[in-house]
Design a protein around this motif. Sequence first.
Motif, short mmCIF file in Angstrom:
data_model
loop_
_atom_site.label_atom_id
_atom_site.label_comp_id
_atom_site.label_asym_id
_atom_site.label_seq_id
_atom_site.Cartn_x
_atom_site.Cartn_y
_atom_site.Cartn_z
N ASP A 1 -16.39 0.89 -0.65
CA ASP A 1 -16.29 1.07 -2.10
C ASP A 1 -17.13 0.06 -2.85
OD1 ASP A 1 -14.50 2.97 -1.44
OD2 ASP A 1 -12.74 1.74 -1.84
N SER B 1 -8.36 2.91 2.23
CA SER B 1 -8.95 2.09 1.17
C SER B 1 -7.94 1.99 0.04
CB SER B 1 -10.21 2.74 0.63
OG SER B 1 -11.18 2.80 1.63
N ILE B 2 -8.06 0.92 -0.72
CA ILE B 2 -7.19 0.73 -1.87
C ILE B 2 -7.83 1.39 -3.08
CG2 ILE B 2 -6.13 -0.97 -3.37
CD1 ILE B 2 -4.99 -1.06 -0.59
N ALA B 3 -7.06 2.22 -3.76
CA ALA B 3 -7.60 2.89 -4.93
C ALA B 3 -7.69 1.92 -6.11
CB ALA B 3 -6.71 4.08 -5.29
N ASP B 4 -8.30 2.38 -7.19
CA ASP B 4 -8.38 1.56 -8.39
C ASP B 4 -7.09 1.70 -9.18
OD1 ASP B 4 -11.01 1.00 -7.71
OD2 ASP B 4 -11.72 2.79 -8.74
N ALA C 1 -12.72 -1.32 -6.00
CA ALA C 1 -14.10 -1.75 -6.12
C ALA C 1 -14.61 -1.71 -7.55
CB ALA C 1 -14.99 -0.89 -5.24
N TYR D 1 0.84 -1.20 0.00
CA TYR D 1 0.00 0.00 0.00
C TYR D 1 0.87 1.25 0.00
CZ TYR D 1 -2.72 3.84 1.90
OH TYR D 1 -3.29 5.05 2.10
N ASN E 1 -10.14 -4.79 -0.10
CA ASN E 1 -10.09 -3.38 -0.49
C ASN E 1 -9.66 -2.41 0.57
OD1 ASN E 1 -10.66 -3.26 -3.18
ND2 ASN E 1 -12.86 -3.40 -2.87
N THR E 2 -9.25 -2.89 1.72
CA THR E 2 -8.74 -1.98 2.73
C THR E 2 -7.50 -2.62 3.34
OG1 THR E 2 -10.10 -3.02 4.40
CG2 THR E 2 -10.95 -1.01 3.45
N LYS F 1 -8.45 8.32 -4.05
CA LYS F 1 -9.21 7.47 -4.98
C LYS F 1 -9.35 8.12 -6.36
CE LYS F 1 -11.63 4.34 -3.95
NZ LYS F 1 -11.40 2.92 -4.12
#
Lengths: 361, 320, 433
Positions: C110, A164-167, A181, A92, A260-261, C425
């Motif tokens: 999300d 959170s994990i971005a795209d 997501a 991350y 996702n986190t 994001k």
Amino acid sequence: MIYREAGQFKTSYAADQALLTIPMDRWFVMGLVAFAVIVMPIIGSDYWLGSIMIPVLILTIAAMGLNILTGYAGQLSLGSGAFMAAGAYMAYKVATNLPWVPVPFAILLGGCSAALAGIVFGLPSLRIKGFYLAVATLAAQFFLLWLFTHVDWFVNYSISGVPSIADYHLLWDWGPLVTGADASVEARYLFVLGFAILLALGARNMARCKIGRSWMAIRDMDIAAEIIGIRPLTTKLSAFAISSFYCGIAGALWAFCYINTVEPSAYDISVSFNILFMVIVGGLGSILGSFLGAAFIFLLPILLNNAPTWFGIELPADLLSEIELMLFGAMIIFFLIVEPHGLARLWQIGKEKLRRWPFPY
Amino acid sequence: MELLNALLVSPFAEIFGNPYFFMEVLINGLMAGVMYSLVALGFVLIFKASGVFNFSQGVMVLFAALNFVGLMDALSAYMNPVFAIALAGALTVLIMLGVSLVIERVVLRPLVNQAHIILFMATIGVAYFLEGLGEMIWGSDVRPLHVGIPDDVWFIFNEQVMVQQSDLFAAAVAGGLVLTLALFFHYTRTGRALRAVADDHAAAMSIGIPLNHIWVIVWGVAGFVALVAGIMWGSKLGVQFSLSIIALKALPVLILGGFTSIPGAIVGGLIIGSGEKIAEVYWGSAFGGAIEEWFAYVLALAFLYFRPQGLFGEKIIERV
Amino acid sequence: MKLRKFGLMVAGAAMTFAAGAATAAEQYIPSLVYRTGPYASGGAPWADGFADYFELINDRDGGVDGIKFKVDECETGYKTDRGVECYDRTKEGATVYNPLSTGITYALLDKAAADKIPILSMGYGRTSAADGRVFEYVFNPPATYWNQLTSIVKYIGDEMGGMDKLKGKRIGYVYLDHPYGKEPIPTMDVLAEKFGFTYDKYPVAPKSMTEQKSIWLQIRKTRPDYVIMWGWGAMNATAVKEATNIRFDMTKFIGNWWSAGEDTAIPSGAKAKGYRAATFHGVGTDYPVFADVKKYLQDTGKATSGGNKIGQTLYNRGFVNAAVVVEAVRKAHEKFGNRVVTGDEFRWGMEHLDITDARIKELGMVGLMPPTKITCENHEGTNPAVKIQEWDGSKYNVITDWIPSMTQVTRPLVEQDAAAYAKEKGMTPRSCN
């Protein structure tokens, strides 16, 4: 006569050194991979791919990691969850702070940091053995999770502490989204599958070359291994490093492609135990076993949770949860009794039965 | 510089500046250690006799306590509370004996001669099972437990040092327990048989000691120890699920003291308990707190570095 | 696509897993619960209350505007991965998710937005989700952790006789060493600076929740004027017990609303008398709606788990949580007609939710449920406030009226964190005008 090993002659060194020497095995495995890569994304529903296949594959990677350490090198570890966390947090960190690193490499770097952590916490293994060592690896479990909770640097000083994990796309801005997501389930699945296949190949090859043989020598009798010239220091530490590398990648994928986190409780001690279960139930020292074990341990509780509704039995929710827990425990014991060498051994027995079929004598 | 100060100077300044407080921390740490020892004892008993690293000991503590408090509440409606406690205790011992009988039959006997790690995993399976069973029978609520253990504190040395009465009581119980076990091991037939088994399975069998019976007895004794630990912890915190995670606090005690030594469990508990409390109080702030969770393990590791078999563990002799 | 359909048919037999969706005429409410594991003593009563309210609406009123509810529980054991699996299994036709777990809420933030299913995290989850421009699908009424903390500090100030009296005072902050417990710290920093008090942090490690001696010995030594606790699970009861041991004045010991369950105080019993905790709903069963609960659920034996938890703090919380869901469905019916609403339509209902005092009176829940008005911009509700409850030795009683939060302190923090999230994001917050 469905399966046979007799009469398979090898005419070249290359054939003798092949990963799977029997054509039948080879075709079967290739077919399986082809099925997983081509057919699964087509027929699998979102639920099957996203909530069954992805976690199972990720846990398989972690189980392979622990299998290298416990199954091949004979060092019991209860710290897999912590090494997964190390991979996740560092991946991350890399993904957010070094935007020029594409996400697969961020995950690999996460794995490398976990490997470093593995080396540090593997040091006691030079003096400590067996259950003493297992409990010592718990130190890694508690210390690393404490570290990630306490040092805000790991989460980019985010106020919530659970980033959170971005795209992310596969490579920079190129390719499909593989994390976050908005990524399609198929893309995430294939991404994870790619890692799983590569790492399985790697593990399989390592196990049969020099390094794997020295692991097994250390496992079977370390003093004897030392006498024949295997250096315990490098052997044990390499096992710890590679095992943690696998766990780290699994942890990073877990965060990036599944939940996702990045949060500490996703890697707590129960995860470490579950991975150990996967290794034992699947079969110590077997790559196939890691796949089977991960699928079994992950799916069993879900299956138990769902089973009553299939049969139209309405149970009170709390009773159901408790029965699930009891059955899970009972099934573990049952499997250990029926086949202490794990599902991989059952598979082998099955093959032997098939060899004689239909005329067992 | 500031960190060095926080690590090397100010804690000692604080210790010498306020020795009463240090004494308070030390005493309470030692007492906490005794509570860990109570749990660790069960591990040691089973490991010594059957070579099984019984991870379910923590859940056995919970299970015993759940049964005890459940039976006690049910019985006290019909009789005088003292009888109810005694009867509930007796019934729980019977239940734990039954559990150990079942474990021996269903888990240990089919797995005899398997690798240690397989048996270890099987005990985790037992842990899951007992956890589900206990919750199914008695529910997941917190149940207060009052068996007349003094539950107050004394302030000594001019109100400067606090000592919890229940902790002293627990220490006395632990002492009594160790004494009883020692007497049992030395002066009864079964106890001697147990020691023989602990020394050498094959030799014990060859002189006619029935291994299976011994295992049932040992697991039963461990169940009894679990009940004692469960009562002590339960009256402190109420009987609830978290009793099972105290097993994690007992593990460093176990490695420090050695898996096979009862005195080791006690001494290990005292070292771990006092060590982690002192570390947390005086050095915790330098690290941002909550260090006692891993500190116990690191402390145990440091000891192991010098004695890989634990303080009182049997020397490991390796031959090719 | 055809190939895919064929594949679905082939695999159909094996996929009875996914078949959890409701029949057409019922509003489907998946409920992620944990009735086993270390947090079951908090999870079980909440789940009971949540399920019971829907059962009550179904049996007493025949649903909302003729639409009945179908609640489908999925056991998570408080584990994030199990929660995600439950979500994926039940998301088809789902109205709203109430995860009751910080970890699961974060994991679903999300995902749920991508699937257009709202998350209603009442009193937990991500605080900055209160910014509805960034977190379109997340609702966290009636108050967030940060606002709760400001209300608690305000309560302390009021007790001392004015906020200016806080100057130079010392507060101990005992918290679970987990993102959940650490979350209010930035707010605490702001408040400490604003009102001039100091505070000491005492983290409790998650696996050592039952061992807090070292913390309470330090508190005994430093003698803070107040102690605020952000705990969960077994940590709460241990903290209260240790506080009674060091003779800490229990009326100066204030827990947050997750330290407000009966399990927190029961093990200490009468000694914990005076222990206080924040709450955003009423306690006990002294409300008209509970007469219906008795009539329709308890007396008919339909109450979940035999109804033995009715009236507990966390039972009421699940109950109120369900009531908010029902009211939002009712609101959505106003716009979309009396039919089963989708997740997105439910979101509209949530966003226009206005539970007034008059409405609460109609529901028979005066004092049980907070008045809440949610807007597009503010997903927390426009009047966050908490009450303080006190343990009298055997049960809790609410001892204050609503204590409004200092939203002017927390809202900038909320917007700052939400903006950071949006930036990471790479998304543009929607406009609410």
